[in-house]
Design an enzyme around this catalytic site. Sequence first.
Site, PDB file in Angstrom:
ATOM      1  N   GLU A  15       0.853  -1.195   0.000  1.00 45.76           N
ATOM      2  CA  GLU A  15       0.000   0.000   0.000  1.00 45.76           C
ATOM      3  C   GLU A  15       0.884   1.239   0.000  1.00 45.76           C
ATOM      4  OE1 GLU A  15      -2.770   0.420   3.187  1.00 45.76           O
ATOM      5  OE2 GLU A  15      -3.604  -1.595   2.996  1.00 45.76           O
ATOM      6  N   GLU A  65     -13.604   5.887  -0.337  1.00 43.25           N
ATOM      7  CA  GLU A  65     -14.506   4.941   0.333  1.00 43.25           C
ATOM      8  C   GLU A  65     -15.263   5.679   1.442  1.00 43.25           C
ATOM      9  OE1 GLU A  65     -12.604   0.840   0.871  1.00 43.25           O
ATOM     10  OE2 GLU A  65     -10.866   2.126   0.459  1.00 43.25           O
ATOM     11  N   GLU A  81      -9.017   9.134   5.604  1.00 41.40           N
ATOM     12  CA  GLU A  81      -9.257   7.713   5.326  1.00 41.40           C
ATOM     13  C   GLU A  81     -10.271   7.509   4.205  1.00 41.40           C
ATOM     14  OE1 GLU A  81      -8.029   4.781   6.497  1.00 41.40           O
ATOM     15  OE2 GLU A  81      -6.475   5.898   7.551  1.00 41.40           O
TER      16      GLU A  81
END
Length: 410
Positions: free
Chosen positions: A285, A339, A348
């Site tokens: 990631e 998301e 996030e």
Amino acid sequence: MESSFAFSSSKAMGSSSFFLFWSPLLFSLIFISPIAIMTVQAFTGTYGINYGRIADNIPPPESVVTLLKAAKIKNVRIYDADHSVLKAFKGSGLEIVVGLGNEYLKDISVNEERAMDWVKENVEPFLPGTQIRGIAVGNEVLGGSDQDLWEALLGAVKNVYNVIERLHLTDVIQISSPHSEAVFANSFPPSSCVFKENILPYMKPLLEFFSQTGSPFFINAYPFLAYKNDPEHIDLNYALFLPNPGIHDQKTNIHYDNMFDAQLDAAYVALEDAGYGKMEVIVSETGWASHGDEDEAGATVKNARTYNYNLRKRLALKKGTPFRPKMVVKAYVFALFNENLKPGPTSERNFGLFKADGSISYDIGFTGLIPSSAASSLLSVKDIQARGWFGPYSMVLISCASLLLQILIS
């Protein structure tokens, strides 16, 4: 998730039952050690993507396949083994790594048959049509807060590998386990990086097993997080691959002009210190948030675009790091979409290269499903039906067509 195997490809697997029977036998005759060294690589390109789906507004998997193929991104990671995704990827040519969640580790670590059940339900039925190239067992376990998971990780990894071996899939599927930077005691300068002492008793047996099976070391490396946590002492340009004075590592006499390379080399140094200097490091990631809370320094669209654009150029060079120049750098970017249901700070929910509607978050050379969030009329009818928009969309389309006809007539 560009993929090659020493013994067979997915096409060869499906072409002959004779080959399926004899391949494991020949494999066992060639290698006499208890665990054969795998040559399979789950990631043979340099640029991959993490396809996270903690959202209720992103395109269906069928549209994601279209998006990834248009972007020429072949290497994909998901964090589970969602059947709708695996079905949509069938025949696409995309190569995928599925995730076995942390919630399964304790059970599977003590019961190989539970590992068999999981693989038979979530992996085997989709082969070879869906090119599943790897299973990531757990995510950021070591360094996390649950020490019971630390103890379960190695057993779970071994049992999943044993199952893959029993099913004669070791030349197709690679087993791995991604780690966070929390496994390191320190990472600056890179030459001083070592694993935390309390983690070593769990890390070293895991590294030993992966060295036997030929698996790489997966690390989640985020210059964004380092900068966000210490913006006063970290040069933003150094984090973004922009011109800067860089840092000089006196012990290795290496000069670093970007943090990404420095983070990778820190991992290589820690592996060497632990006795596994030949192990490959792959970034599982990395990314940059385009929006964040007031206290999240650097989380802007401009910085996200700069980082991801320069990262893409860096990976396209297909070269190694200063400390490991012969190890070509490979990375899965986080993430495909913003998301909206992810917990935590605002950042996030804003790592996506693409917005929920399939348009690009910013331009780094990719084309979205639609040019912008306002141009929803360019979505295919299939996409619209999948999203449940067919009724409203039809009414808008009919209204627009009627208006256009009236204008032409007048």
